[in-house]
Design a protein around this motif. Structure first.
Motif, PDB file in Angstrom:
ATOM      1  N   GLU A 174       0.832  -1.215   0.000  1.00 15.60           N
ATOM      2  CA  GLU A 174       0.000   0.000   0.000  1.00 15.60           C
ATOM      3  C   GLU A 174       0.863   1.260   0.000  1.00 15.60           C
ATOM      4  OE1 GLU A 174      -0.300  -2.566   2.208  1.00 15.60           O
ATOM      5  OE2 GLU A 174      -2.060  -3.497   1.276  1.00 15.60           O
ATOM      6  N   ALA A 175       1.926   1.262   0.811  1.00 10.40           N
ATOM      7  CA  ALA A 175       2.821   2.425   0.853  1.00 10.40           C
ATOM      8  C   ALA A 175       3.540   2.595  -0.486  1.00 10.40           C
ATOM      9  CB  ALA A 175       3.824   2.287   1.995  1.00 10.40           C
ATOM     10  N   TYR A 176       3.907   1.466  -1.109  1.00 16.17           N
ATOM     11  CA  TYR A 176       4.547   1.567  -2.417  1.00 16.17           C
ATOM     12  C   TYR A 176       3.563   2.103  -3.459  1.00 16.17           C
ATOM     13  CZ  TYR A 176       7.023   0.691  -6.718  1.00 16.17           C
ATOM     14  OH  TYR A 176       7.620   0.862  -7.936  1.00 16.17           O
ATOM     15  N   ALA A 177       2.294   1.720  -3.357  1.00 11.70           N
ATOM     16  CA  ALA A 177       1.284   2.239  -4.288  1.00 11.70           C
ATOM     17  C   ALA A 177       1.206   3.757  -4.179  1.00 11.70           C
ATOM     18  CB  ALA A 177      -0.078   1.600  -4.023  1.00 11.70           C
ATOM     19  N   GLU A 178       1.279   4.284  -2.961  1.00  8.74           N
ATOM     20  CA  GLU A 178       1.253   5.743  -2.774  1.00  8.74           C
ATOM     21  C   GLU A 178       2.511   6.385  -3.355  1.00  8.74           C
ATOM     22  OE1 GLU A 178       0.545   6.723   1.333  1.00  8.74           O
ATOM     23  OE2 GLU A 178      -1.248   5.457   1.406  1.00  8.74           O
ATOM     24  N   LEU A 179       3.673   5.785  -3.079  1.00 10.28           N
ATOM     25  CA  LEU A 179       4.926   6.312  -3.623  1.00 10.28           C
ATOM     26  C   LEU A 179       4.905   6.262  -5.146  1.00 10.28           C
ATOM     27  CD1 LEU A 179       8.494   5.827  -2.418  1.00 10.28           C
ATOM     28  CD2 LEU A 179       7.956   5.184  -4.756  1.00 10.28           C
ATOM     29  N   ALA A 180       4.483   5.135  -5.707  1.00  6.57           N
ATOM     30  CA  ALA A 180       4.441   4.987  -7.165  1.00  6.57           C
ATOM     31  C   ALA A 180       3.487   6.013  -7.777  1.00  6.57           C
ATOM     32  CB  ALA A 180       4.023   3.563  -7.539  1.00  6.57           C
ATOM     33  N   THR A 181       2.352   6.244  -7.125  1.00  2.00           N
ATOM     34  CA  THR A 181       1.399   7.242  -7.632  1.00  2.00           C
ATOM     35  C   THR A 181       2.028   8.623  -7.644  1.00  2.00           C
ATOM     36  OG1 THR A 181      -0.481   5.941  -6.867  1.00  2.00           O
ATOM     37  CG2 THR A 181      -0.868   8.284  -7.269  1.00  2.00           C
ATOM     38  N   ASP A 182       2.673   9.004  -6.532  1.00  2.00           N
ATOM     39  CA  ASP A 182       3.327  10.317  -6.478  1.00  2.00           C
ATOM     40  C   ASP A 182       4.415  10.426  -7.550  1.00  2.00           C
ATOM     41  OD1 ASP A 182       1.709  10.977  -4.335  1.00  2.00           O
ATOM     42  OD2 ASP A 182       3.257  10.594  -2.816  1.00  2.00           O
ATOM     43  N   PHE A 183       5.184   9.370  -7.717  1.00  2.00           N
ATOM     44  CA  PHE A 183       6.268   9.323  -8.695  1.00  2.00           C
ATOM     45  C   PHE A 183       5.717   9.469 -10.113  1.00  2.00           C
ATOM     46  CE2 PHE A 183       9.209   6.773 -11.333  1.00  2.00           C
ATOM     47  CZ  PHE A 183      10.429   7.368 -11.016  1.00  2.00           C
ATOM     48  N   VAL A 184       4.692   8.702 -10.420  1.00  7.24           N
ATOM     49  CA  VAL A 184       4.103   8.700 -11.768  1.00  7.24           C
ATOM     50  C   VAL A 184       3.416  10.032 -12.056  1.00  7.24           C
ATOM     51  CG1 VAL A 184       2.279   7.677 -13.176  1.00  7.24           C
ATOM     52  CG2 VAL A 184       3.907   6.207 -11.975  1.00  7.24           C
ATOM     53  N   VAL A 185       2.567  10.479 -11.148  1.00 12.51           N
ATOM     54  CA  VAL A 185       1.816  11.719 -11.377  1.00 12.51           C
ATOM     55  C   VAL A 185       2.785  12.899 -11.467  1.00 12.51           C
ATOM     56  CG1 VAL A 185       0.144  13.313 -10.363  1.00 12.51           C
ATOM     57  CG2 VAL A 185      -0.346  10.867 -10.404  1.00 12.51           C
TER      58      VAL A 185
END
Length: 191
Positions: A174-185
């Protein structure tokens, strides 16, 4: 008179698919055998052949199930934004490392007639991700080459998670999903 299906037919088939996926992913599909898959699943070779006529049929079934489930989840996230889509994909990948590895490594060994529907499922995933990328970076709609590169980059961030992530160590899924979202966006907005 033909015998009907056992009540637990689908459950047995799913368990065999899961066990065979782990075996194929560990040993490499090209080096794996139906005998090895049966042994790995703790069943007879005859039982494996009861469900699938060939190793390629079994691989197709594994990949079809995996990709169909993924498409269903991803389609359910249309309009949920990049964060919802990334979280859903990473959640669907949980427990499917072997299937995911086979999708990346072995799909190409199947005959063309078996590859075609699987590639169709992959293209549906790409279309949905493309729409989501465009929602973050609308200018990419006018540049198909950059759009494709951006979409494939998002999948790269997600698809290799299984290679390095160890449950209970480092970031949670879940934390990686948040990091990946911030990174991608953040990356898409900077384009």
């Amino acid at each position: 008179m033909a015998r009907g299906l056992a009540r637990d037919h689908d459950e047995k088939r799913a368990a065999l698919r899961k066990g065979a996926a782990a075996y194929f992913a560990t040993h490499g599909f090209d080096r794996a055998s139906m005998t090895g898959a049966a042994k790995s699943c703790g069943v007879s070779k005859a039982l494996i052949y009861h469900y699938w006529a060939s190793k390629e049929d079994l691989l197709f079934d594994i990949l079809d199930e995996h990709l169909s489930d993924l498409v269903e989840v991803v389609e359910g996230q249309r309009g949920a934004g990049m964060g919802g889509l990334i979280a859903a994909i990473l959640e669907e990948y949980a427990g499917a490392d072997a299937e995911h590895k086979l999708q990346l490594d072995a799909l190409g060994v199947l005959p063309e007639d078996k590859q075609k529907p699987l590639i169709g499922l992959q293209l549906r995933l790409v279309d949905i991700m493309s729409d989501t990328v465009i929602s973050v970076a609308p200018d990419l709609q006018n540049n198909p080459d950059r759009l494709r590169a951006a979409v494939m980059s998002v999948f790269a961030v997600l698809n290799w998670f299984y290679m390095w992530h160890r449950p209970g160590k480092g970031l949670s899924r879940e934390a990686y999903a948040e990091l990946a979202t911030d990174f991608v966006v953040g990356g898409l907005r900077a384009l």
